[in-house]
Scaffold this motif. Structure first.
Motif, PDB file in Angstrom:
ATOM      1  N   ARG A 266       0.856  -1.183   0.000  1.00 47.63           N
ATOM      2  CA  ARG A 266       0.000   0.000   0.000  1.00 47.63           C
ATOM      3  C   ARG A 266       0.894   1.236   0.000  1.00 47.63           C
ATOM      4  NH1 ARG A 266      -2.008  -0.053   6.325  1.00 47.63           N
ATOM      5  NH2 ARG A 266       0.012   0.437   7.233  1.00 47.63           N
ATOM      6  N   THR A 267       0.308   2.388  -0.232  1.00 50.56           N
ATOM      7  CA  THR A 267       1.076   3.628  -0.197  1.00 50.56           C
ATOM      8  C   THR A 267       1.539   3.890   1.225  1.00 50.56           C
ATOM      9  OG1 THR A 267      -0.272   4.534  -1.981  1.00 50.56           O
ATOM     10  CG2 THR A 267       1.045   6.091  -0.695  1.00 50.56           C
ATOM     11  N   PRO A 268       2.850   3.925   1.470  1.00 48.93           N
ATOM     12  CA  PRO A 268       3.323   4.101   2.845  1.00 48.93           C
ATOM     13  C   PRO A 268       3.046   5.500   3.355  1.00 48.93           C
ATOM     14  CG  PRO A 268       5.172   4.207   1.320  1.00 48.93           C
ATOM     15  CD  PRO A 268       3.961   3.831   0.507  1.00 48.93           C
ATOM     16  N   ILE A 269       2.789   5.606   4.661  1.00 47.66           N
ATOM     17  CA  ILE A 269       2.609   6.932   5.235  1.00 47.66           C
ATOM     18  C   ILE A 269       3.987   7.582   5.373  1.00 47.66           C
ATOM     19  CG2 ILE A 269       0.542   6.250   6.487  1.00 47.66           C
ATOM     20  CD1 ILE A 269       2.257   6.185   9.022  1.00 47.66           C
ATOM     21  N   ILE A 270       4.004   8.871   5.329  1.00 49.41           N
ATOM     22  CA  ILE A 270       5.266   9.605   5.437  1.00 49.41           C
ATOM     23  C   ILE A 270       5.544   9.892   6.907  1.00 49.41           C
ATOM     24  CG2 ILE A 270       6.521  11.661   4.756  1.00 49.41           C
ATOM     25  CD1 ILE A 270       5.894   9.724   2.471  1.00 49.41           C
TER      26      ILE A 270
ATOM     27  N   PRO B   2      10.028  -1.592   5.308  1.00 51.80           N
ATOM     28  CA  PRO B   2      10.396  -0.228   5.715  1.00 51.80           C
ATOM     29  C   PRO B   2       9.298   0.493   6.486  1.00 51.80           C
ATOM     30  CG  PRO B   2      11.122  -0.635   3.474  1.00 51.80           C
ATOM     31  CD  PRO B   2      10.252  -1.794   3.855  1.00 51.80           C
ATOM     32  N   GLU B   3       8.044   0.336   6.043  1.00 51.93           N
ATOM     33  CA  GLU B   3       6.961   1.028   6.739  1.00 51.93           C
ATOM     34  C   GLU B   3       6.777   0.456   8.136  1.00 51.93           C
ATOM     35  OE1 GLU B   3       2.295   2.404   6.221  1.00 51.93           O
ATOM     36  OE2 GLU B   3       3.062   0.772   4.987  1.00 51.93           O
ATOM     37  N   ALA B   4       6.804  -0.874   8.265  1.00 51.55           N
ATOM     38  CA  ALA B   4       6.653  -1.489   9.580  1.00 51.55           C
ATOM     39  C   ALA B   4       7.746  -1.008  10.529  1.00 51.55           C
ATOM     40  CB  ALA B   4       6.690  -3.016   9.453  1.00 51.55           C
ATOM     41  N   CYS B   5       8.976  -0.966  10.030  1.00 50.11           N
ATOM     42  CA  CYS B   5      10.094  -0.553  10.880  1.00 50.11           C
ATOM     43  C   CYS B   5      10.002   0.923  11.266  1.00 50.11           C
ATOM     44  CB  CYS B   5      11.421  -0.842  10.177  1.00 50.11           C
ATOM     45  SG  CYS B   5      11.790  -2.607  10.051  1.00 50.11           S
TER      46      CYS B   5
ATOM     47  N   TYR C 135       0.894  -2.053  21.766  1.00 53.77           N
ATOM     48  CA  TYR C 135       0.590  -1.296  20.548  1.00 53.77           C
ATOM     49  C   TYR C 135       0.388  -2.233  19.365  1.00 53.77           C
ATOM     50  CZ  TYR C 135       2.008   2.610  23.425  1.00 53.77           C
ATOM     51  OH  TYR C 135       2.091   3.524  24.442  1.00 53.77           O
ATOM     52  N   LEU C 136      -0.420  -1.768  18.428  1.00 49.04           N
ATOM     53  CA  LEU C 136      -0.761  -2.531  17.231  1.00 49.04           C
ATOM     54  C   LEU C 136      -0.638  -1.617  16.025  1.00 49.04           C
ATOM     55  CD1 LEU C 136      -2.149  -5.093  15.861  1.00 49.04           C
ATOM     56  CD2 LEU C 136      -4.319  -3.911  16.277  1.00 49.04           C
ATOM     57  N   LEU C 137       0.016  -2.090  14.978  1.00 47.31           N
ATOM     58  CA  LEU C 137       0.109  -1.308  13.746  1.00 47.31           C
ATOM     59  C   LEU C 137      -1.130  -1.547  12.897  1.00 47.31           C
ATOM     60  CD1 LEU C 137       3.854  -1.759  12.690  1.00 47.31           C
ATOM     61  CD2 LEU C 137       2.826  -0.167  14.337  1.00 47.31           C
ATOM     62  N   ASP C 138      -1.664  -0.464  12.349  1.00 46.27           N
ATOM     63  CA  ASP C 138      -2.817  -0.548  11.455  1.00 46.27           C
ATOM     64  C   ASP C 138      -2.350  -1.129  10.126  1.00 46.27           C
ATOM     65  OD1 ASP C 138      -4.943  -0.191   9.757  1.00 46.27           O
ATOM     66  OD2 ASP C 138      -5.332   1.883  10.331  1.00 46.27           O
ATOM     67  N   MET C 139      -2.784  -2.342   9.826  1.00 43.57           N
ATOM     68  CA  MET C 139      -2.302  -3.071   8.649  1.00 43.57           C
ATOM     69  C   MET C 139      -3.179  -2.879   7.416  1.00 43.57           C
ATOM     70  SD  MET C 139       0.430  -4.699   9.802  1.00 43.57           S
ATOM     71  CE  MET C 139       0.720  -5.930   8.527  1.00 43.57           C
ATOM     72  N   GLY C 140      -4.250  -2.103   7.544  1.00 45.76           N
ATOM     73  CA  GLY C 140      -5.126  -1.942   6.386  1.00 45.76           C
ATOM     74  C   GLY C 140      -5.994  -3.169   6.173  1.00 45.76           C
ATOM     75  N   GLU C 141      -6.323  -3.459   4.925  1.00 45.79           N
ATOM     76  CA  GLU C 141      -7.189  -4.584   4.588  1.00 45.79           C
ATOM     77  C   GLU C 141      -6.354  -5.820   4.244  1.00 45.79           C
ATOM     78  OE1 GLU C 141     -10.506  -4.608   4.852  1.00 45.79           O
ATOM     79  OE2 GLU C 141     -10.255  -2.573   5.660  1.00 45.79           O
ATOM     80  N   PRO C 142      -6.857  -7.020   4.575  1.00 42.65           N
ATOM     81  CA  PRO C 142      -6.109  -8.240   4.243  1.00 42.65           C
ATOM     82  C   PRO C 142      -6.089  -8.512   2.741  1.00 42.65           C
ATOM     83  CG  PRO C 142      -8.263  -8.807   5.139  1.00 42.65           C
ATOM     84  CD  PRO C 142      -8.114  -7.316   5.290  1.00 42.65           C
ATOM     85  N   ILE C 143      -5.075  -9.237   2.313  1.00 43.39           N
ATOM     86  CA  ILE C 143      -4.907  -9.597   0.900  1.00 43.39           C
ATOM     87  C   ILE C 143      -4.976 -11.110   0.768  1.00 43.39           C
ATOM     88  CG2 ILE C 143      -3.342  -9.522  -1.094  1.00 43.39           C
ATOM     89  CD1 ILE C 143      -2.050  -7.048   0.157  1.00 43.39           C
TER      90      ILE C 143
END
Length: 513
Positions: A130-134, A355-358, A374-382
């Motif tokens: 997905r588009t990574p957040i900045i 990179p985004e996860a890190c 804490y939990l990272l928002d992973m978006g929608e499953p694929i």
């Protein structure tokens, strides 16, 4: 090298990052010459930047460039979404470039600079994610300035990317702790090259070879290094393999984490961040249980923390391209001509790029509080089947025609859908984008101690308890008794054709693993 210098390099993106890459190439004079920029910005097309023409639009120009056998393209648009990268890649492929490289988004995020050494060959990650957040990491890493930072499992996928990003954190020392000498020496050498090329700051990088199962050694290392911050990434994590080696995964993941936590509390480590996984949620595998217990141990250590100490965990789902993930497996299967194996047509997973996860883990480490989850928002499953088809197409083949996709059935310890949280954990948004906070579900202290005392003589030899040492059946019995979800899973799967029965070392009873 002489032949290489004759390459024409086309930089896709005439913005700040692309211009920095061009300057880097011009300064080194050994990688060829920049023939042109390709860009969609109408105000730039037709102009020149330091004598290099800007051509465009990309979709019109890229397919018609008369490429030589050594000509390369470098995509330098760190903010481009995967859909745009996919479109650019397809046009460059039609242009016949010998090599297509990309500047990952994180190289712009970390310090606002781009270097040629940070580019890499484009791969499916760049069009699947997905588009990574900045995340302005240069700002969010300020809490590490002047600190001594240790990464366990530093040679792994997550650990090594954390190390790359931490180069820009201003840490005094960066300790790379790991058990495998090859993986540690590889990331150590890479970081030195990056530093020599001007990436990051001049932290002293120190490789440390060791085993976190060795309690006294871990205590010695944490005390001797006077480490301030620990990112604990080290773990055995291949689910089916850990089902074959259940004692090893508990020994390493649970007791190794306990050793590190105990040493951190004793030595006054200021921040401890455990990297956790969705497999810890209602675990149905021994690996999942090991990570769930690691989470509980972190929460227990938080209660023992002194003033100024913070112990927390950050949980997320699968990361694209990590060791043990499906991407490298699919790529090797495609390279061999197929088939590409998918366990179940309905199997799906949450995915995020490494990179985004890190970046999010590092940010969470800075803003996180003691005893919080804490939990990272992973978006929608694929769906895994959809991913397999996309990777086959990326490789220039047609699914089902050039490369077969074979459904092989779920393996031990796998389920079709991996939840990221329990209902009781009730994730809530925080002020930091993509970082959620969970309600803690702690394990009763007495029950946790009892469980550890039962597992210890199985993992470590104790006089008078020889019959327990490495007894996998006893280990499974204990875990099944302690955790209902694991017990239910084994009951559900024991009659499946693909499950295997292992003879007990005791009375010959069969137990499904």
């Amino acid at each position: 090298m002489l032949q290489k210098s004759e390459s024409n390099l086309y930089i896709i993106g005439a913005g700040f990052a692309g211009q920095m890459i061009a300057q880097d190439i011009s300064r080194k004079k050994v990688f060829g010459k920049v023939a042109a920029f390709l860009d969609d910005d109408k105000s730039l097309v037709g102009t020149e930047i330091e004598g290099v023409p800007v051509l465009g639009p990309i979709a019109s120009v890229a397919p018609v460039i008369k490429c030589g056998p050594l000509d390369e393209a470098i995509i330098a648009i760190p903010s481009a979404p995967p859909e745009k990268i996919k479109e650019i890649y397809e046009n460059l492929m039609r242009g016949g470039f010998a090599r297509i490289r990309i500047l990952p988004s994180v190289s712009q995020i970390v310090e606002g600079k781009a270097h040629l050494v940070q580019t890499r060959d484009i791969d499916p990650l760049d069009i699947l994610g997905r588009t990574p957040i900045i995340i302005p990491l240069h700002e969010s890493l300020k809490y590490l300035r002047g600190k001594r930072v240790m990464i366990t499992g530093a040679g792994g996928s997550i650990g090594s990317e954390l190390a790359r990003q931490l180069l820009s954190g201003g840490a005094e020392r960066l300790y790379l702790f790991g058990h495998g000498e090859n993986s540690i020496v590889n990331i150590y050498r890479e970081l030195i090259v990056l530093q020599n090329e001007g990436v990051g700051e001049k932290a002293t990088v120190v490789p440390i070879i060791g085993d976190m199962k060795d309690r006294e050694y871990v205590r010695y290392i944490v005390e001797r290094t006077r480490v301030d911050v620990i990112f604990h990434c080290a773990a055995y994590k291949h689910v089916p393999m850990m089902e074959e080696n259940p004692v090893a995964v508990i020994e390493n993941n649970v007791f190794g984490t306990k050793n590190l936590l105990d040493a951190s509390v004793e030595s006054g480590v200021s921040k401890f961040v455990l990297i956790s996984t969705d497999k810890a949620v209602g675990p149905v595998s021994v690996y999942g249980v090991s990570k769930m217990l690691s989470e509980k141990l972190v929460l227990r250590s938080a209660k023992k923390a002194r003033d100024g100490q913070s112990f927390m965990f950050v949980r997320f789902g699968n990361v694209l391209g990590s060791r043990g993930s499906i991407l490298p497996l699919f790529q090797s299967q495609i390279k061999a001509g197929g088939p590409v194996t998918v366990t179940d047509p309905e199997m799906e997973r949450f995915f995020m790029t490494i990179p985004e996860a890190c970046s999010l883990v590092l940010e969470a480490g800075g803003v996180g509080m003691n005893g919080k989850s804490y939990l990272l928002d992973m978006g929608e499953p694929i769906k895994i089947l959809d991913m397999a088809e996309q990777i086959i197409k990326f490789s220039g083949h047609e699914p089902g025609k050039d490369i077969e996709i074979k459904i092989i059935g779920a393996r031990e310890g796998e389920r079709n859908h991996e939840p990221l949280w329990l209902d009781e954990e009730n994730p809530q948004k925080t002020e930091w984008e993509k970082i959620l906070i969970l309600r803690n579900i702690e394990m009763d202290e007495g029950a946790l101690e009892k469980l550890l005392s039962e597992l210890e003589p199985i993992c470590f030899f104790r006089e008078g308890m020889r019959e327990k040492f490495r007894n996998r059946d006893e280990l499974i019995r204990i875990l099944r008794a302690a955790f209902k979800t694991l017990d239910e899973f084994y009951e559900q799967t024991k009659d499946k054709a693909q499950s295997r029965s292992i003879s007990s070392s005791g009375d010959g009873e069969k137990i499904t693993l």
